[in-house]
Motif scaffolding. Sequence first.
Motif, PDB file in Angstrom:
ATOM      1  N   ARG A   3       0.852  -1.187   0.000  1.00  0.00           N
ATOM      2  CA  ARG A   3       0.000   0.000   0.000  1.00  0.00           C
ATOM      3  C   ARG A   3       0.889   1.239   0.000  1.00  0.00           C
ATOM      4  O   ARG A   3       1.986   1.232   0.536  1.00  0.00           O
ATOM      5  CB  ARG A   3      -0.898  -0.007   1.220  1.00  0.00           C
ATOM      6  CG  ARG A   3      -1.891  -1.147   1.156  1.00  0.00           C
ATOM      7  CD  ARG A   3      -2.733  -1.221   2.377  1.00  0.00           C
ATOM      8  NE  ARG A   3      -3.745  -2.260   2.175  1.00  0.00           N
ATOM      9  CZ  ARG A   3      -4.641  -2.579   3.059  1.00  0.00           C
ATOM     10  NH1 ARG A   3      -4.690  -1.950   4.222  1.00  0.00           N
ATOM     11  NH2 ARG A   3      -5.525  -3.513   2.801  1.00  0.00           N
ATOM     12  N   ILE A   4       0.374   2.290  -0.609  1.00  0.00           N
ATOM     13  CA  ILE A   4       1.101   3.557  -0.667  1.00  0.00           C
ATOM     14  C   ILE A   4       0.307   4.546   0.172  1.00  0.00           C
ATOM     15  O   ILE A   4      -0.859   4.821  -0.123  1.00  0.00           O
ATOM     16  CB  ILE A   4       1.255   4.040  -2.120  1.00  0.00           C
ATOM     17  CG1 ILE A   4       1.952   2.970  -2.955  1.00  0.00           C
ATOM     18  CG2 ILE A   4       2.004   5.365  -2.153  1.00  0.00           C
ATOM     19  CD1 ILE A   4       1.941   3.236  -4.437  1.00  0.00           C
ATOM     20  N   LEU A 114       0.807  10.478  -5.250  1.00  0.00           N
ATOM     21  CA  LEU A 114       1.303   9.186  -4.776  1.00  0.00           C
ATOM     22  C   LEU A 114       1.633   8.253  -5.946  1.00  0.00           C
ATOM     23  O   LEU A 114       2.671   7.599  -5.960  1.00  0.00           O
ATOM     24  CB  LEU A 114       0.272   8.530  -3.852  1.00  0.00           C
ATOM     25  CG  LEU A 114       0.048   9.197  -2.498  1.00  0.00           C
ATOM     26  CD1 LEU A 114      -1.154   8.581  -1.792  1.00  0.00           C
ATOM     27  CD2 LEU A 114       1.291   9.119  -1.622  1.00  0.00           C
ATOM     28  N   PHE A 118       5.297   6.765  -7.150  1.00  0.00           N
ATOM     29  CA  PHE A 118       5.483   5.324  -7.316  1.00  0.00           C
ATOM     30  C   PHE A 118       5.984   4.999  -8.727  1.00  0.00           C
ATOM     31  O   PHE A 118       6.916   4.217  -8.908  1.00  0.00           O
ATOM     32  CB  PHE A 118       4.158   4.608  -7.032  1.00  0.00           C
ATOM     33  CG  PHE A 118       4.212   3.126  -7.240  1.00  0.00           C
ATOM     34  CD1 PHE A 118       4.818   2.306  -6.303  1.00  0.00           C
ATOM     35  CD2 PHE A 118       3.651   2.549  -8.364  1.00  0.00           C
ATOM     36  CE1 PHE A 118       4.878   0.931  -6.485  1.00  0.00           C
ATOM     37  CE2 PHE A 118       3.701   1.181  -8.556  1.00  0.00           C
ATOM     38  CZ  PHE A 118       4.309   0.365  -7.618  1.00  0.00           C
ATOM     39  N   GLU A 122       9.664   3.836  -8.113  1.00  0.00           N
ATOM     40  CA  GLU A 122       9.651   2.378  -7.971  1.00  0.00           C
ATOM     41  C   GLU A 122       9.594   1.632  -9.305  1.00  0.00           C
ATOM     42  O   GLU A 122      10.178   0.563  -9.442  1.00  0.00           O
ATOM     43  CB  GLU A 122       8.475   1.937  -7.091  1.00  0.00           C
ATOM     44  CG  GLU A 122       8.435   2.601  -5.728  1.00  0.00           C
ATOM     45  CD  GLU A 122       9.693   2.393  -4.915  1.00  0.00           C
ATOM     46  OE1 GLU A 122      10.280   1.285  -4.988  1.00  0.00           O
ATOM     47  OE2 GLU A 122      10.096   3.331  -4.205  1.00  0.00           O
ATOM     48  N   THR A 181       5.552  14.409  -2.747  1.00  0.00           N
ATOM     49  CA  THR A 181       4.628  13.364  -2.321  1.00  0.00           C
ATOM     50  C   THR A 181       4.305  13.525  -0.844  1.00  0.00           C
ATOM     51  O   THR A 181       5.207  13.700  -0.037  1.00  0.00           O
ATOM     52  CB  THR A 181       5.240  11.969  -2.574  1.00  0.00           C
ATOM     53  OG1 THR A 181       5.639  11.887  -3.950  1.00  0.00           O
ATOM     54  CG2 THR A 181       4.249  10.872  -2.292  1.00  0.00           C
TER      55      THR A 181
END
Length: 182
Positions: A3-4, A114, A118, A122, A181
């Motif tokens: 989860r973010i 968010l 990501f 990521e 963020t």
Amino acid sequence: MPRILGTQVMLREYRQDDLPWMRQWANDPEVVVHLSDIFLYPHTLESTEAFLHMMIDGSPDCKGFVIADRNDGAYIGQISLDTIDWKNRVGRIGIVIGSAEHMGRGYGTEAMKLLIGFAFREMNLNRLELEVFDFNDRAIRCYASCGFVQEGRLRERQYKKGQYWDVLQMGLLKSEWKDDTP
């Protein structure tokens, strides 16, 4: 996928109990007026279930999250990288806030930030892009505040609400991104 977490929202996995919330907005004219023509006709329970199962099962070229309340995980909407071009490191963003009561509260902007973080940190994507109808001022302001710039305009591309509207093409490069963020 983890989860973010943001300040107000979290991006979490899809769950079977999200179906009633998805059904609530999938045929709501106030919500779908801002979405693509796949929502031009009523959506059946079966088509919504098929989409939910696809998101739960996962796909290599689509990564999606439920936008949920950070405190209790309650469904607010959805955000995804609908089409990922892995060779060129490009993702196309789609977002929906599932009810009028949740619109205008900053949930979409926070979810966008968010997802952008990501995608760039990521997933190592280099470019994010999206399209928006030019009558959707709230979304345009949200995207601009997240760093997106208008790159093109498809004149009178979309017929909605009894008239033709332009579709704006917007993009954000990793090199332009300012990480704020939540």
